[in-house]
Design a protein around this motif. Structure first.
Motif, mmCIF file in Angstrom:
data_model
loop_
_atom_site.group_PDB
_atom_site.id
_atom_site.type_symbol
_atom_site.label_atom_id
_atom_site.label_comp_id
_atom_site.label_asym_id
_atom_site.label_seq_id
_atom_site.Cartn_x
_atom_site.Cartn_y
_atom_site.Cartn_z
ATOM 1 N N VAL A 32 23.047 26.847 93.757
ATOM 2 C CA VAL A 32 23.984 27.971 93.866
ATOM 3 C C VAL A 32 25.111 27.916 92.838
ATOM 4 N N ARG A 33 25.212 26.848 92.065
ATOM 5 C CA ARG A 33 26.132 26.751 90.926
ATOM 6 C C ARG A 33 27.602 26.738 91.317
ATOM 7 N N SER A 34 27.952 25.969 92.328
ATOM 8 C CA SER A 34 29.361 25.667 92.580
ATOM 9 C C SER A 34 29.742 24.446 91.747
ATOM 10 N N THR A 360 21.798 38.716 96.176
ATOM 11 C CA THR A 360 22.609 39.109 95.016
ATOM 12 C C THR A 360 24.078 39.176 95.396
ATOM 13 N N GLN A 361 24.368 39.831 96.516
ATOM 14 C CA GLN A 361 25.758 39.926 96.965
ATOM 15 C C GLN A 361 26.358 38.539 97.211
ATOM 16 N N VAL A 362 25.593 37.651 97.850
ATOM 17 C CA VAL A 362 26.094 36.307 98.133
ATOM 18 C C VAL A 362 26.427 35.575 96.835
ATOM 19 N N GLN A 363 25.558 35.695 95.835
ATOM 20 C CA GLN A 363 25.827 35.018 94.561
ATOM 21 C C GLN A 363 27.024 35.641 93.831
ATOM 22 N N VAL A 364 27.212 36.948 93.978
ATOM 23 C CA VAL A 364 28.431 37.561 93.433
ATOM 24 C C VAL A 364 29.657 36.963 94.108
ATOM 25 N N MET A 365 29.583 36.777 95.426
ATOM 26 C CA MET A 365 30.706 36.203 96.163
ATOM 27 C C MET A 365 31.003 34.778 95.693
ATOM 28 N N ILE A 366 29.957 33.982 95.546
ATOM 29 C CA ILE A 366 30.146 32.586 95.126
ATOM 30 C C ILE A 366 30.814 32.533 93.765
ATOM 31 N N ASN A 367 30.352 33.344 92.855
ATOM 32 C CA ASN A 367 30.924 33.295 91.507
ATOM 33 C C ASN A 367 32.288 33.958 91.424
ATOM 34 N N ARG A 641 26.334 31.931 87.586
ATOM 35 C CA ARG A 641 27.412 31.151 86.978
ATOM 36 C C ARG A 641 27.276 31.256 85.467
ATOM 37 N N VAL A 642 28.341 31.701 84.817
ATOM 38 C CA VAL A 642 28.315 31.932 83.379
ATOM 39 C C VAL A 642 28.971 30.761 82.660
ATOM 40 N N SER A 643 28.347 30.311 81.578
ATOM 41 C CA SER A 643 28.902 29.219 80.769
ATOM 42 C C SER A 643 28.620 29.492 79.302
ATOM 43 N N LYS A 644 29.230 28.684 78.461
ATOM 44 C CA LYS A 644 29.028 28.752 77.007
ATOM 45 C C LYS A 644 29.297 30.156 76.459
ATOM 46 N N GLU A 645 30.356 30.794 76.984
ATOM 47 C CA GLU A 645 30.741 32.114 76.485
ATOM 48 C C GLU A 645 31.297 31.980 75.063
ATOM 49 N N LYS A 646 30.842 32.845 74.188
ATOM 50 C CA LYS A 646 31.305 32.792 72.804
ATOM 51 C C LYS A 646 31.405 34.206 72.242
ATOM 52 N N ALA A 647 32.607 34.563 71.833
ATOM 53 C CA ALA A 647 32.835 35.869 71.200
ATOM 54 C C ALA A 647 33.089 35.633 69.716
ATOM 55 N N GLU A 648 32.281 36.244 68.870
ATOM 56 C CA GLU A 648 32.402 36.015 67.439
ATOM 57 C C GLU A 648 32.043 37.307 66.710
ATOM 58 N N GLY A 649 32.990 37.810 65.878
ATOM 59 C CA GLY A 649 32.740 39.054 65.159
ATOM 60 C C GLY A 649 32.476 40.176 66.138
ATOM 61 N N ASN A 650 31.359 40.836 65.957
ATOM 62 C CA ASN A 650 30.962 41.935 66.836
ATOM 63 C C ASN A 650 29.901 41.504 67.837
ATOM 64 N N GLY A 651 29.970 40.246 68.230
ATOM 65 C CA GLY A 651 28.967 39.745 69.166
ATOM 66 C C GLY A 651 29.557 38.928 70.286
ATOM 67 N N LYS A 657 23.292 31.111 84.976
ATOM 68 C CA LYS A 657 22.426 30.300 85.842
ATOM 69 C C LYS A 657 22.660 30.667 87.302
ATOM 70 N N SER A 658 21.571 30.735 88.063
ATOM 71 C CA SER A 658 21.654 31.005 89.493
ATOM 72 C C SER A 658 20.300 30.651 90.108
ATOM 73 N N PRO A 659 20.192 30.621 91.444
ATOM 74 C CA PRO A 659 18.946 30.158 92.065
ATOM 75 C C PRO A 659 17.733 31.010 91.719
ATOM 76 N N LEU A 660 16.581 30.362 91.726
ATOM 77 C CA LEU A 660 15.309 31.043 91.549
ATOM 78 C C LEU A 660 15.095 32.024 92.697
ATOM 79 N N TYR A 661 14.384 33.084 92.419
ATOM 80 C CA TYR A 661 14.074 34.134 93.399
ATOM 81 C C TYR A 661 15.321 34.875 93.882
ATOM 82 N N THR A 662 16.304 34.971 93.002
ATOM 83 C CA THR A 662 17.448 35.845 93.254
ATOM 84 C C THR A 662 17.620 36.744 92.033
#
Length: 717
Positions: A32-34, A360-367, A641-651, A657-662
Motif C-alpha cells: 500500500v506504499r506507506s 481506488t478511493q482507499v489508495q487516494v486516501m492513503i496517499n 505513491r509518487v516518487s522521483k518527480e522531476k520537472a525539467e524544461g517543458n517536461g 507505485k501501488s498494489p497490484l489489481y488496483t
C-alpha cells in the motif's frame, strides 16, 4: 555489525508519517506504499496462518521493498500457544486466561485466551518475543490492546494477583459495588504494570545492543473501552517514561456502537468517531507523546462494501478534524481488505473482493495521508468547552448494582452529544492530565459528572479548584446517587469523611453544605450545579433543554459572544478541506462549497466548481485555488505513491507505485496542456491508459492499472 548499525540508523532517522499492520510477508497485492510497516507477531496473527513464514523472513521481505519495519503484537492476546500449552517452561498456563463468572474462559482464538498478565507471562514475552524482535534489528515496538474484560475476574491467576495486590483474599465482583470497583482497579493496574515492564525491558535490552528502542501502545479509545465494558490503563500510560506514544484504534467497528440522543438509540458513526479521536488526542497532547490515528476501510464484522465505504468516509473525515495530528495508521490487515470476500450490497448474499472504485478511493486516501499537513487552523465553531473524563469510566460498567444503569454510556454522551450535535466542537479533558498546564489552557467551560466515573485521586480537585478560581466555569451534573459513590475510596477514608466524591470537590471550591443545585461564584470563576445525571439529557426527547440553556448563558457571560449552533464542521489543512454535515439537526440544509476543488472521495477525482454535502455526509476536497505557484508541475491527487518527480524544461516525469489489481487515477497540475505523454511499466512496456485535460483548472487526468514495481509517467507541453 556495521551494516546492521547503518540500517538501524536509517530506520530511526526516517520520518514516519504513515504506517500499517500486517502479519503477512510482502506481496504485490498488499503493497500500500506507506512509510513503514508493522510486521505483526513473531508467530504471526492467531486468526491466520501467517506464522508459516518465519518472522525474520517477513521482515526482510518488506525491507527489500523500501519499507521501514516495525513490530506489533498483542499484550492481552496473541500467538502464544507455546506458553499456554507448556512448550516454553514445561507447565500448562491455561489457568491464566481471563475467566467470567460461569467459569468460561474468554477466548480470542483457538488456544488463545485473553490473558491475566502474570509475572511469568511477562517473562515469556520478554524472552521469546521482545528479544527476538530487537535481535532482528527492529527498534520500534507496538504492544496493542491492553484489554481486561469487565465481566472477567474469576480465574485462579486473577485471584492470586488480587491477594498479592490487596493483601486479602479475592472477592467476587458481582456481589457488591465495592468488589466491582476493586476488581476493575486491579485489572487496570495489571496492564499498566505489564506495559511498563515490557517496555522498560525492551529499552534496556535495545540499549545493550546500541539501539534506541521506541515503544507505543495501539489502543481503543477510553470512550469505546468504557462502552464495550473493557478495562485498560489508557491515559495513565501517557506519563510513563517507557511509553513514547499511541495509535488511536478508532474505526467503523468502534464508532458504530449505538448511543442515545434526543431519546433515540442508533448508530452515529461520525459523532462517535469524533469523540473517540478527541479522547485520544487530548490524552497525549499535554504529555508530548506521539499519536497516530487509525482508520479501517472495512471492519472486523462481515458486512457489505456499501456499508464499509459510507462509514470509512465518516471516520476518515472525523480524524482529519484534529489539526495537530499528522501521523496515521492507514489501515490494519491489508490482506483482508484487498484479498477478502464481502457482500456486494446489504440485500445480496453475493460476495466479491474489494470493488475497483473502492480500492481506488482507499489508495487516494492513503496517499492523501502521506501528505496531510498539520495546521494552526482551528475547527470552526464556538470553542473552549470540554467534558471531563477519567479512566474510572471503565470501572462502573459491569455488572450493574442496586438497579442503577447507564445505557450505552449515556452519562458520558449526555455531556458531549448535545453540544456536538449542534455543531459545537466539544473537547475532552482527562483528569489524569490535570497536573499539566496545557490540559486546561484553552478550556473556558468544563462539564463534569461523577455519575459514570469517580476521581482517582484528590489532587485532581486541587487542580480544578485552581482553574475555576482563575476564571474557569465548572458545570457539574449529577444526582450522586449511583451505588459506586459509597465504595471505600480516598474521599470517604482516612482524614476524609465525604458521602460522595463531589462533596470533596465542592468543599475544595469553598462551598458549604448543602451542595444544592445553583450557581456559585468561586474567585474569578463559577461553579454551576445541575442535579441531573447526564444520561437524562439524551435518554428523553428534548431532555437536554435546561442543560443547553445553562451552557448558552454562561458561555455568553464568559466570552461576550453567543454559543453558535450550526449543522456542520469544516477545517482547512493546507490545500485540503474537510467537511462533515450533521443530521438530526433543526437545520437540514446542505453545506455548499464553491471554488475549484478535486473531490477526493470520488474515485474519478473530478474537478468541481461546487460541492454539495448533505446532512449525514462528509467530503474531502483539494482546493486547487490555494495553489500559489501554478507554473510548477506537481501531482495533486493520486491513488499511487509518487516518487522521483522531476520537472525539467517543458517536461515532467515521475514513478507511481501501488498494489497490484488496483486502478490508479491521477490529477496533475501542469503549466500548459500536455501535448505528449508516455505511460510505461518497469520493463519499458507501454501501459494502457486514459488521458484528459481540464483547461479551467490546468490539470491533466490520468488513469491506468497500478503496479508495485512502478509505472513511469512522462508528460510534455
Amino acid at each position: 555489525m556495521v551494516g546492521l548499525a547503518l540500517q538501524l540508523f536509517a530506520q530511526t532517522e526516517q520520518q514516519i508519517r504513515t504506517t500499517f499492520q500486517t502479519s503477512r510477508e510482502w506481496r504485490p497485492t498488499i503493497d500500500v506504499r506507506s512509510d513503514a510497516v508493522m510486521v505483526y507477531g513473531v508467530g504471526g496473527n492467531p486468526s491466520d496462518r501467517s506464522g508459516r513464514v518465519p518472522f525474520e523472513e517477513r521482515v526482510k521481505s518488506w525491507r527489500e521493498r523500501g519499507y521501514v519495519t516495525h513490530f506489533m503484537t498483542g499484550i492481552a492476546w496473541g500467538q502464544y500457544q507455546d506458553y499456554f500449552t507448556g512448550e516454553w517452561d514445561g507447565k500448562m498456563h491455561l489457568d491464566e486466561g481471563q475467566v467470567q463468572q460461569n467459569g468460561d474462559t474468554i477466548w480470542h482464538g483457538r488456544m488463545v485466551p485473553y490473558i491475566v498478565p502474570t509475572e511469568n507471562f511477562l517473562n515469556y514475552l520478554k524472552e521469546r518475543h521482545i528479544k527476538r524482535v530487537i535481535d532482528a534489528g527492529i527498534d520500534v515496538i507496538f504492544m496493542e490492546e491492553p484489554e481486561f474484560w469487565a465481566r472477567a475476574g474469576y480465574s485462579e491467576a486473577f485471584k492470586r494477583e488480587w491477594k498479592t495486590y490487596y493483601g486479602f483474599d479475592w472477592r467476587p465482583q458481582h456481589e457488591s459495588p465495592e468488589n466491582t470497583y476493586l476488581s476493575n482497579k486491579l485489572k487496570y493496574h495489571l496492564y499498566y504494570n505489564a506495559l511498563d515492564e515490557i517496555f522498560s525491558f525492551a529499552k534496556q535490552y535495545g540499549k545493550s545492543k546500541g539501539m534506541d528502542v521506541k515503544c507505543y501502545v495501539p489502543t481503543h479509545s477510553l470512550v469505546n473501552y468504557a462502552q464495550w465494558k473493557i478495562v485498560s490503563p489508557e491515559a495513565s500510560l501517557a506519563s510513563l517514561p517507557s511509553v513514547d506514544g499511541y495509535i488511536a484504534q478508532v474505526w467503523t467497528g468502534t464508532a458504530r456502537e449505538p448511543n442515545y440522543f434526543n431519546g433515540t438509540r442508533k448508530e452515529r458513526v461520525f459523532e462517535t468517531a469524533f469523540l473517540e479521536y478527541g479522547s485520544m488526542e487530548s490524552m497525549t497532547a499535554p504529555t508530548g507523546r506521539e499519536m497516530f490515528f487509525l482508520t479501517d476501510p472495512i471492519e472486523d464484522w462481515p458486512r457489505d462494501w456499501v456499508d464499509y465505504k459510507k462509514n470509512y468516509e465518516a471516520t476518515f473525515a472525523a480524524q482529519l478534524l484534529y489539526p495537530s495530528i499528522d501521523k496515521f495508521e492507514v489501515m490494519p490487515w491489508p490482506e483482508r481488505i484487498y484479498e477478502g470476500l464481502y457482500k456486494t450490497s446489504p440485500d445480496s448474499d453475493k460476495k466479491e473482493q474489494i470493488p475497483r472504485h473502492y480500492s481506488t478511493q482507499v489508495q487516494v486516501m492513503i496517499n492523501t495521508l502521506n501528505h496531510m499537513p498539520r495546521t494552526d487552523n482551528r475547527l470552526n465553531g464556538s470553542d473552549g468547552i470540554g467534558v471531563l473524563m477519567s479512566n474510572s469510566l471503565m470501572f462502573q460498567r459491569f455488572p450493574e448494582h442496586n438497579g442503577y444503569n447507564d445505557p450505552q454510556l449515556s452519562n458520558f454522551y449526555g455531556q458531549a452529544l448535545p453540544l456536538l450535535k449542534r455543531g459545537v466542537p466539544v473537547q475532552t479533558v482527562h483528569m489524569e492530565n490535570l497536573s499539566y498546564n496545557e490540559t486546561l489552557k484553552d478550556i473556558k467551560i468544563l462539564i463534569a459528572s461523577y455519575s459514570g466515573m469517580k476521581p482517582m485521586d484528590e489532587q485532581s480537585h486541587g487542580y480544578l479548584a485552581e482553574w475555576v478560581r482563575g476564571g474557569g466555569v465548572l458545570v457539574y451534573c449529577g444526582r450522586d446517587n449511583d451505588p459506586f459513590q459509597n465504595v471505600p475510596e480516598w474521599w470517604n477514608s482516612g482524614e476524609h469523611n465525604f458521602a460522595t466524591a463531589s462533596e470533596h470537590l465542592f468543599k475544595t471550591l469553598g462551598l458549604d453544605r448543602p451542595f444544592e443545585e445553583g450557581e456559585h461564584v468561586v474567585g474569578k470563576g463559577k461553579l454551576c450545579i445541575l442535579r441531573n445525571d447526564p444520561k437524562e439529557f439524551v435518554l428523553a426527547e428534548n431532555g437536554d433543554a435546561r442543560f443547553m440553556d445553562l451552557l448558552q448563558r454562561v458561555y455568553k457571560e464568559l466570552t461576550h459572544d453567543e454559543l453558535h449552533f450550526k449543522n456542520y464542521f469544516s477545517l482547512n489543512r493546507g490545500p485540503y478541506r474537510v467537511i462533515s454535515v450533521l443530521d438530526e439537526s433543526p437545520d437540514r440544509s446542505p453545506y455548499v462549497a464553491a471554488g475549484s476543488f478535486i473531490d477526493l472521495f470520488d474515485p474519478e477525482i473530478p474537478v468541481l466548481k461546487t460541492k454539495v454535502v448533505n446532512p449525514g455526509e462528509q467530503a474531502l476536497l483539494y482546493d486547487i485555488s490555494s495553489i500559489k505557484d501554478r507554473m510548477r508541475p506537481r501531482v495533486l491527487a493520486t491513488a499511487a505513491r509518487v516518487s522521483k518527480e522531476k520537472a525539467e524544461g517543458n517536461g515532467f516525469t515521475f514513478i507511481a507505485k501501488s498494489p497490484l489489481y488496483t486502478t490508479n487515477v491521477m490529477r496533475i497540475l501542469l503549466p500548459a496542456r500536455a501535448t505528449r505523454w508516455e505511460v510505461t511499466s518497469s520493463t519499458g512496456q507501454a501501459v494502457e491508459h486514459s488521458f484528459s485535460w481540464d483547461e479551467e483548472s490546468g490539470t491533466a487526468f490520468l488513469k491506468f492499472e497500478n503496479s508495485p514495481d512502478g509505472i513511469s509517467v512522462k508528460l510534455a507541453w
